[in-house]
Design a protein around this motif. Structure first.
Motif, PDB file in Angstrom:
ATOM      1  N   ASN A  53      -6.109  12.483  -2.533  1.00 14.20           N
ATOM      2  CA  ASN A  53      -5.671  13.669  -1.778  1.00 14.20           C
ATOM      3  C   ASN A  53      -4.357  13.232  -1.106  1.00 14.20           C
ATOM      4  O   ASN A  53      -4.347  12.735  -0.005  1.00 14.20           O
ATOM      5  N   THR A  73       0.756  -3.574   6.509  1.00 16.18           N
ATOM      6  CA  THR A  73      -0.513  -4.092   5.982  1.00 16.18           C
ATOM      7  C   THR A  73      -1.713  -3.279   6.452  1.00 16.18           C
ATOM      8  O   THR A  73      -2.854  -3.722   6.322  1.00 16.18           O
ATOM      9  N   GLY A  86      -5.630  14.390   3.481  1.00 16.88           N
ATOM     10  CA  GLY A  86      -4.285  14.112   2.969  1.00 16.88           C
ATOM     11  C   GLY A  86      -3.272  13.809   4.063  1.00 16.88           C
ATOM     12  O   GLY A  86      -2.137  13.443   3.773  1.00 16.88           O
ATOM     13  N   GLU A 124      -0.702   3.015   8.486  1.00 14.63           N
ATOM     14  CA  GLU A 124      -1.924   3.008   9.286  1.00 14.63           C
ATOM     15  C   GLU A 124      -1.921   1.927  10.362  1.00 14.63           C
ATOM     16  O   GLU A 124      -2.699   1.994  11.321  1.00 14.63           O
ATOM     17  N   GLU A 164     -12.814   5.547   7.005  1.00 11.60           N
ATOM     18  CA  GLU A 164     -11.709   5.831   6.090  1.00 11.60           C
ATOM     19  C   GLU A 164     -10.377   5.371   6.685  1.00 11.60           C
ATOM     20  O   GLU A 164      -9.465   5.008   5.955  1.00 11.60           O
ATOM     21  N   PHE A 195      -3.981  -8.234  10.141  1.00  6.81           N
ATOM     22  CA  PHE A 195      -2.730  -9.003  10.067  1.00  6.81           C
ATOM     23  C   PHE A 195      -1.582  -8.315  10.821  1.00  6.81           C
ATOM     24  O   PHE A 195      -0.843  -8.965  11.574  1.00  6.81           O
ATOM     25  N   ASN A 208      -3.313  11.377   6.270  1.00  2.00           N
ATOM     26  CA  ASN A 208      -2.995   9.956   6.466  1.00  2.00           C
ATOM     27  C   ASN A 208      -1.993   9.453   5.445  1.00  2.00           C
ATOM     28  O   ASN A 208      -1.091   8.683   5.773  1.00  2.00           O
ATOM     29  N   PHE A 209      -2.136   9.924   4.204  1.00  2.00           N
ATOM     30  CA  PHE A 209      -1.109   9.534   3.233  1.00  2.00           C
ATOM     31  C   PHE A 209       0.245  10.126   3.613  1.00  2.00           C
ATOM     32  O   PHE A 209       1.271   9.461   3.493  1.00  2.00           O
ATOM     33  N   GLY A 229       0.859  -1.183   0.000  1.00  2.54           N
ATOM     34  CA  GLY A 229       0.000   0.000   0.000  1.00  2.54           C
ATOM     35  C   GLY A 229       0.891   1.227   0.000  1.00  2.54           C
ATOM     36  O   GLY A 229       2.067   1.174  -0.409  1.00  2.54           O
ATOM     37  N   ALA A 230       0.344   2.331   0.498  1.00  2.00           N
ATOM     38  CA  ALA A 230       1.068   3.602   0.478  1.00  2.00           C
ATOM     39  C   ALA A 230       2.401   3.502   1.235  1.00  2.00           C
ATOM     40  O   ALA A 230       3.469   3.829   0.698  1.00  2.00           O
ATOM     41  N   ALA A 231       2.340   3.048   2.483  1.00  2.00           N
ATOM     42  CA  ALA A 231       3.553   3.020   3.309  1.00  2.00           C
ATOM     43  C   ALA A 231       4.541   1.957   2.816  1.00  2.00           C
ATOM     44  O   ALA A 231       5.751   2.201   2.748  1.00  2.00           O
ATOM     45  N   SER A 279      -8.947   6.554  -3.260  1.00  2.00           N
ATOM     46  CA  SER A 279      -8.861   7.694  -2.335  1.00  2.00           C
ATOM     47  C   SER A 279      -9.228   9.004  -3.024  1.00  2.00           C
ATOM     48  O   SER A 279      -9.100   9.136  -4.251  1.00  2.00           O
ATOM     49  N   GLY A 280      -9.667   9.938  -2.190  1.00  2.00           N
ATOM     50  CA  GLY A 280      -9.978  11.279  -2.687  1.00  2.00           C
ATOM     51  C   GLY A 280     -10.926  11.244  -3.873  1.00  2.00           C
ATOM     52  O   GLY A 280     -10.740  11.996  -4.841  1.00  2.00           O
ATOM     53  N   THR A 287      -7.077  -6.042   6.651  1.00  2.00           N
ATOM     54  CA  THR A 287      -7.061  -7.116   7.643  1.00  2.00           C
ATOM     55  C   THR A 287      -6.427  -6.623   8.950  1.00  2.00           C
ATOM     56  O   THR A 287      -5.864  -5.532   9.008  1.00  2.00           O
ATOM     57  N   ASP A 342       2.102  -8.535  -1.274  1.00  2.00           N
ATOM     58  CA  ASP A 342       0.713  -8.168  -0.950  1.00  2.00           C
ATOM     59  C   ASP A 342      -0.211  -9.311  -1.353  1.00  2.00           C
ATOM     60  O   ASP A 342       0.007  -9.951  -2.380  1.00  2.00           O
ATOM     61  N   HIS A 343      -1.224  -9.555  -0.535  1.00  2.00           N
ATOM     62  CA  HIS A 343      -2.177 -10.617  -0.901  1.00  2.00           C
ATOM     63  C   HIS A 343      -3.147 -10.166  -1.982  1.00  2.00           C
ATOM     64  O   HIS A 343      -3.794 -10.991  -2.618  1.00  2.00           O
TER      65      HIS A 343
HETATM   66  C1  LIG Z   1     -12.324   5.350   0.785  1.00  2.00           C
HETATM   67  C2  LIG Z   1     -11.027   5.879   1.324  1.00  2.00           C
HETATM   68  C3  LIG Z   1     -10.533   7.085   0.875  1.00  2.00           C
HETATM   69  C4  LIG Z   1      -9.345   7.617   1.415  1.00  2.00           C
HETATM   70  N1  LIG Z   1      -8.899   8.795   0.938  1.00  2.00           N
HETATM   71  C5  LIG Z   1      -7.752   9.336   1.463  1.00  2.00           C
HETATM   72  C6  LIG Z   1      -7.209  10.533   0.941  1.00  2.00           C
HETATM   73  O1  LIG Z   1      -7.701  11.090  -0.058  1.00  2.00           O
HETATM   74  N2  LIG Z   1      -6.107  11.056   1.567  1.00  2.00           N
HETATM   75  C7  LIG Z   1      -5.502  10.433   2.624  1.00  2.00           C
HETATM   76  O2  LIG Z   1      -4.498  10.948   3.136  1.00  2.00           O
HETATM   77  N3  LIG Z   1      -5.958   9.256   3.090  1.00  2.00           N
HETATM   78  C8  LIG Z   1      -7.059   8.687   2.523  1.00  2.00           C
HETATM   79  N4  LIG Z   1      -7.517   7.493   3.001  1.00  2.00           N
HETATM   80  C9  LIG Z   1      -6.731   6.794   4.035  1.00  2.00           C
HETATM   81  C10 LIG Z   1      -5.532   6.115   3.358  1.00  2.00           C
HETATM   82  O3  LIG Z   1      -5.994   5.351   2.266  1.00  2.00           O
HETATM   83  C11 LIG Z   1      -4.778   5.223   4.335  1.00  2.00           C
HETATM   84  O4  LIG Z   1      -4.475   5.944   5.507  1.00  2.00           O
HETATM   85  C12 LIG Z   1      -3.494   4.700   3.706  1.00  2.00           C
HETATM   86  O5  LIG Z   1      -3.797   3.947   2.558  1.00  2.00           O
HETATM   87  C13 LIG Z   1      -2.703   3.849   4.694  1.00  2.00           C
HETATM   88  O6  LIG Z   1      -1.582   3.340   4.043  1.00  2.00           O
HETATM   89  P1  LIG Z   1      -0.935   1.948   4.466  1.00  2.00           P
HETATM   90  O7  LIG Z   1       0.109   1.667   3.465  1.00  2.00           O
HETATM   91  O8  LIG Z   1      -0.591   1.965   5.891  1.00  2.00           O
HETATM   92  O9  LIG Z   1      -2.128   0.899   4.312  1.00  2.00           O
HETATM   93  P2  LIG Z   1      -2.895   0.460   2.993  1.00  2.00           P
HETATM   94  O10 LIG Z   1      -2.793   1.496   1.946  1.00  2.00           O
HETATM   95  O11 LIG Z   1      -4.237   0.030   3.457  1.00  2.00           O
HETATM   96  O12 LIG Z   1      -2.057  -0.791   2.468  1.00  2.00           O
HETATM   97  C14 LIG Z   1      -2.037  -2.003   3.146  1.00  2.00           C
HETATM   98  C15 LIG Z   1      -1.759  -3.091   2.152  1.00  2.00           C
HETATM   99  O13 LIG Z   1      -1.575  -4.310   2.851  1.00  2.00           O
HETATM  100  C16 LIG Z   1      -2.248  -5.355   2.164  1.00  2.00           C
HETATM  101  N5  LIG Z   1      -2.573  -6.409   3.127  1.00  2.00           N
HETATM  102  C17 LIG Z   1      -3.481  -6.384   4.132  1.00  2.00           C
HETATM  103  N6  LIG Z   1      -3.448  -7.552   4.799  1.00  2.00           N
HETATM  104  C18 LIG Z   1      -2.493  -8.320   4.204  1.00  2.00           C
HETATM  105  C19 LIG Z   1      -1.998  -9.625   4.449  1.00  2.00           C
HETATM  106  N7  LIG Z   1      -2.501 -10.368   5.440  1.00  2.00           N
HETATM  107  N8  LIG Z   1      -1.019 -10.102   3.657  1.00  2.00           N
HETATM  108  C20 LIG Z   1      -0.513  -9.343   2.633  1.00  2.00           C
HETATM  109  N9  LIG Z   1      -0.948  -8.108   2.362  1.00  2.00           N
HETATM  110  C21 LIG Z   1      -1.926  -7.592   3.138  1.00  2.00           C
HETATM  111  C22 LIG Z   1      -3.468  -4.685   1.555  1.00  2.00           C
HETATM  112  O14 LIG Z   1      -3.924  -5.431   0.438  1.00  2.00           O
HETATM  113  C23 LIG Z   1      -2.910  -3.313   1.170  1.00  2.00           C
HETATM  114  O15 LIG Z   1      -2.401  -3.280  -0.138  1.00  2.00           O
HETATM  115  C24 LIG Z   1      -8.664   6.918   2.439  1.00  2.00           C
HETATM  116  C25 LIG Z   1      -9.152   5.680   2.867  1.00  2.00           C
HETATM  117  C26 LIG Z   1     -10.302   5.159   2.319  1.00  2.00           C
HETATM  118  C27 LIG Z   1     -10.780   3.813   2.797  1.00  2.00           C
END
Ligand SMILES: Cc1cc2nc3c(=O)[nH]c(=O)nc-3n(C[C@H](O)[C@H](O)[C@H](O)COP(=O)(O)OP(=O)(O)OC[C@H]3O[C@@H](n4cnc5c(N)ncnc54)[C@H](O)[C@@H]3O)c2cc1C
Length: 392
Positions: A53, A161, A375, A365, A336, A174, A377-378, A14-16, A47-48, A172, A35-36
């Protein structure tokens, strides 16, 4: 059994996770990104409203919730919105500021995912999609992970994740399960940036579904001036999503429906337009259906001239601090983000590494750092990903 060896395994593309993998890879580290899901960055894509965003130029640690409000400062200070904007600009992605410092792509969120995948590829990151990581073991300074029947090993493992919000997108618990296995504690996860629900006593407001108004909403610790939206289940829109992150069960929230009105606005209107009805007067500042519902709740009908000053004063006070008692939230299905998560007490704020488990990192996250809407959280995902990617 022999395992393919890497310098780091990043779980979650994901993003991080992508940011972390690209950063470590660019430093010459051999990185496996897993990633699964069958494609990376699914939350980025939606998003956004599909335009992502991707940051907020007003990013500061006080716009994040965490058990330790100082924790996010280090990573946010070392990878700023300007750093991410520079990356977006290098990739020729056009963007604009929408409101309140929120930056969006002019085109599509797909451009951000393509940029991150491109950065990972340029940095030589190996990406494995479509299979969950299973059988994670730790010993002799190595993390061993099985993916689709194949073993991989690395001295560093990054949990990226995310949190459990929007399970239908593959979210999840996870990261929490893994963190617990390694002895880290979890701050109770709860839905945040989520619509609030209202009970039967607020049926009149629920009947306003689709009506929105610019309000100031106040919770116990904070206030937001943004749009509120009534829904058939309760309260949504940016103002309510923001306050939901701070809301505690069984506590009221207070809504100022007239945030720009002078304190004696209604009396002034009575003096200037005595023959105008109360309802009509309200609808000068509020949508007509909302004005009607509020007038009904206040029990004030007819021309201003016929309403006592005392009643108008009391009405204005109530309109400036309307109390709602939400019955709950719409839960993780509609949240969200997730507030809470892997406790920051056991992570280094500089590297995101677990202080008691060398080589184990947690980012994005999954960690107990939750931003405001807009924006933030990203920006946390990018900054914490970079912090870990630089340390791995
Ligand atoms: C509808 C919506 C709109 C949003 N819009 C915005 C926005 O415009 N601006 C903003 O700043 N934030 C936004 N957010 C919040 C933002 O998307 C999250 O804060 C951000 O994506 C977190 O990044 P991350 O990499 O920690 O997690 P994620 O982006 O959720 O990535 C986690 C990844 O881990 C994978 N994963 C999960 N479990 C497993 C497993 N067991 N095994 C392998 N892989 C796994 C998932 O498939 C995913 O790809 C939005 C969220 C939602 C739901």
């Amino acid at each position: 059994m022999s395992a393919d060896s890497f310098d780091a395994i990043v779980l979650g593309a994901g993003a991080a996770g992508m940011m972390c993998a690209a950063t470590a890879g660019a430093r010459g580290k051999r990185v496996l990104l897993v990633d699964h899901a069958d494609e990376p960055g699914k939350k980025i894509l939606i998003s956004g409203g599909g335009r992502c965003n991707f940051t907020n130029i007003h990013t500061a640690a006080d716009r994040y919730l965490s058990s330790n409000p100082h924790f996010a400062k280090s990573a946010l200070g070392r990878y700023t919105p300007q750093d991410f904007i520079a990356l977006v600009d290098r990739h020729g992605i056009a963007w604009h500021e929408k409101t309140l410092g929120q930056l969006f792509c002019d085109g599509s969120a797909r451009q951000i995912v393509a940029m991150l995948v491109g950065e990972c590829e340029k940095a030589g990151v190996t990406i494995r999609l479509g299979h969950p990581a299973s059988a994670i073991e730790h010993g002799d300074g190595q993390f061993r992970v099985t993916i689709n029947g194949r073993d991989y090993a690395a001295p560093a493992l990054a949990l990226a994740t995310g949190g459990p919000s929007i399970p239908k997108l593959g979210a999840t618990t996870f990261a929490y399960d893994m963190a617990r296995r390694f002895g880290l504690s979890i701050v109770h996860p709860r839905p945040a940036l989520v619509p609030l629900t209202l009970g039967p006593e607020d049926a009149l407001f629920r009947s306003l579904s689709g009506v929105s108004a610019d309000v100031e909403v106040r919770g116990r610790k904070t206030r937001f001036r943004e749009a509120a939206l009534f829904t058939h289940r309760g309260l949504s829109g940016p103002a309510m999503l923001q306050i939901s992150s701070y809301w505690e069960h069984r506590t009221p929230i207070s809504v100022d429906f007239l945030p720009d009105a002078e304190p004696d606005w209604l009396l002034e209107q009575k003096r200037m337009q005595p023959r105008t009805s109360f309802r009509r007067t309200l609808s000068a500042l509020l949508p007509a259906r909302l004005a009607e519902a509020l007038a009904e709740q206040l029990g004030l009908e007819g021309e201003l001239a016929n309403l006592p000053d005392k009643a108008l004063r009391a009405a204005q006070m109530r309109l400036a601090g309307w109390s709602f008692a939400p019955t709950g939230t719409e839960g993780f299905a509609k949240a969200e983000v997730t507030a809470g998560g892997i406790s920051v007490a056991e992570l280094s704020s500089r590297t995101m590494m677990a202080t008691r488990v060398p080589g184990l990192y947690a980012i994005g996250e999954a960690v107990d750092v939750t931003g405001w809407l807009g924006g933030y959280n990203f920006q946390w995902a990018w900054a914490s990903g970079v912090a870990a990617g630089q340390a791995i």
